[in-house]
Design a protein around this motif. Sequence first.
Motif: not given
Lengths: 353, 330
Positions: A332-339, B43-47
């Motif tokens: 979910v987190l990586l998907g959110a970053r991609f979005a 961006s950093r947090l999510l990655a």
Amino acid sequence: MIPAAGVWERLAAAGIVSGTAPPAADDPSPWYVTAMLGVAAWLSALFLLAFAGVALSDLFRTATSMLVLGMLVCAAAIAALRVAGNSVFATQLGIAASLAGQALVAFGVLDGGARNAVSWAVIAVFEAILVAVAPQYMHRVLATLGAAVALRMALGAAAVAALFPAAVAAAFVAAQGATPQRLLRDSLWAPVSTGLALALLLVIPFALLESLFFAAGRSAPFAGVAAWAGTGAVACVLVASIGRLLREAGIDWRSRTGMWALAGGILLSLAAWPVPGVVVALIVLLEAFAAGRRVLAGLAVVALLAALAHYYYALQAPLLVKAAALAATGVVLLGARFALRLARGGGPEADHA
Amino acid sequence: MNDARQAIVSWARAGVLPRDELPRAMRVAGVTPDGATWRAFLSRLLAWLGAACLAAAAVYFVAANWQALGRYAKFALVEGALVAALAVAWWRGLDSLPGRAALFVASVLMGVLLALVGQVYQTGADTFELFAAWAVAIAVWVAISRQPALWLLWIALVDVAIVLYFRSDAARAVGAAGFLFAPRVALWIVFALNVAALAVWEWLGAARGGWLAVRWAPRVLATVAGTVATLLVVYDIIGFGSSPFGWSWAPYALFIGALYWAYRVRTVDLFMLAGLVLSVVVVVAFALGRPALENSGAGAFLLIGLTLIGCAAAGGYWLRQVGAETRGSP
């Protein structure tokens, strides 16, 4: 820490102030100097308490005498703190004496038994009063921490300890904010929020202590309901926090950005449902970043890693389920970053570290 | 606390900055973030958080030892994740955020893979060998990573391997309590390793700058070294297998002197000096506290309490003076 040098010039260039820069009046001690003094005050308080215990041993025989002595010591310490000004010695003496007095009050209140929720609640209220009346930064941090610890013990004794993270997270969000009225009371709310963030770091040691001292509470019939309510409340606090941050940034929650942010918060809360500690740490991280309080943000990162590590030992689910929950949260987190990257065009510079 | 934040609030209180402009002043001064800063942060947090969750999921999965999954499937899963992480690091480059996060995850997954080998084949190896092998296996990645966090992970692995080597009860040694009560020789080696790493880091940071110039990494190393040194002197004072005047005092005094020289004389780092003061206060507390406890004298406790307050206050005053001096310098 952002240095004050050059700030006046930037504000003048933006037309917010004019004329020459006046000197900043507040104490500029960095956080680690304040933290060092706080730890040293704790150590000193132990010896002062030992002195009281040996020299005034007769007074330790009744709860009333401990309460009266503790309150007198606290009153004297607060009087010293209010007149201490910039004197480091007087401040240090006041904090150490106050901590010893608080311990005496706690001993007196808990004389009837450490498993009484009402006794712990009384201590929490006493600590909250100390936060309000003593003006010193470190004293307010320590008293807030004391209030939170007492609240946690009260909830543990009542077998609803699962509500603690949500209660502290909600208090933390309430203590934050970027309105002029709130910022002008920074000397009160900044140490309160620091104390609350430190209390959230103690959630894991509390859980371990509870398993030793409140074993009966864990089997209470409504403990499961409290766990669900606590996790749900943490999710609500996250969404409320995002909503307030959007409002302060001037973004309508019905706008595309607002809807994405709220939806992300809800999705993350659902994905991390079995690991509420992660959501609580994220709330602190977001609020601390929004307020420009980097030390608090660092504390939140520590709390986040601790929550992930502690999840391993939590007994409510087998390791395989935990692995699946964490993997889902990660996706979910990586998907959110991609979005997020897609929404802003996703150029290569966007990813440059 | 934040210098700029405090200054702005104090100006508003004094009436030289309009109170209604406080939130805007915070944004203009860079205390609170603007839109671009928010996006970069998210961006950093999510990655990083996404990567941490996936790495933790892999650790939990292997620890679960799922019997329904055969050994080859388990290896394929972990090795597949490891190769995928390395592929992302190679594809995006080690200077990009995804590349850095992917290399960190790969380094964690290497440990998971080694643990899986031990689990499946019951190699009978000691636990310290897992951590030592893990540190060796990722050494090259760490060397090319230009990441302070990865270097600290590597040093932490070596620290744990050293402590485990000197302990037979490995399960207890991994926890904080296990570390606190590790054999003294292990603590001395950990102390020496972290001091050496700190010295090298500071030297390279001053000579080369760049990613080595970050302050948080040497501060973490100094905190570990200082904590261990203080612990060893405290052990001597309270007599854990040694006399109150054991030989820990000499290296401790040398360490404190070196810290003073490095962070007060050569350059100024208030964090390091605050740690130095705290360590001295703790050592003084134990040094004075032991005879007081043995004699149980009320006056002695009061005297020690006041002495500690005096020591801390003097240290706080000195740190404020050094801080003011630093801010006043060009």
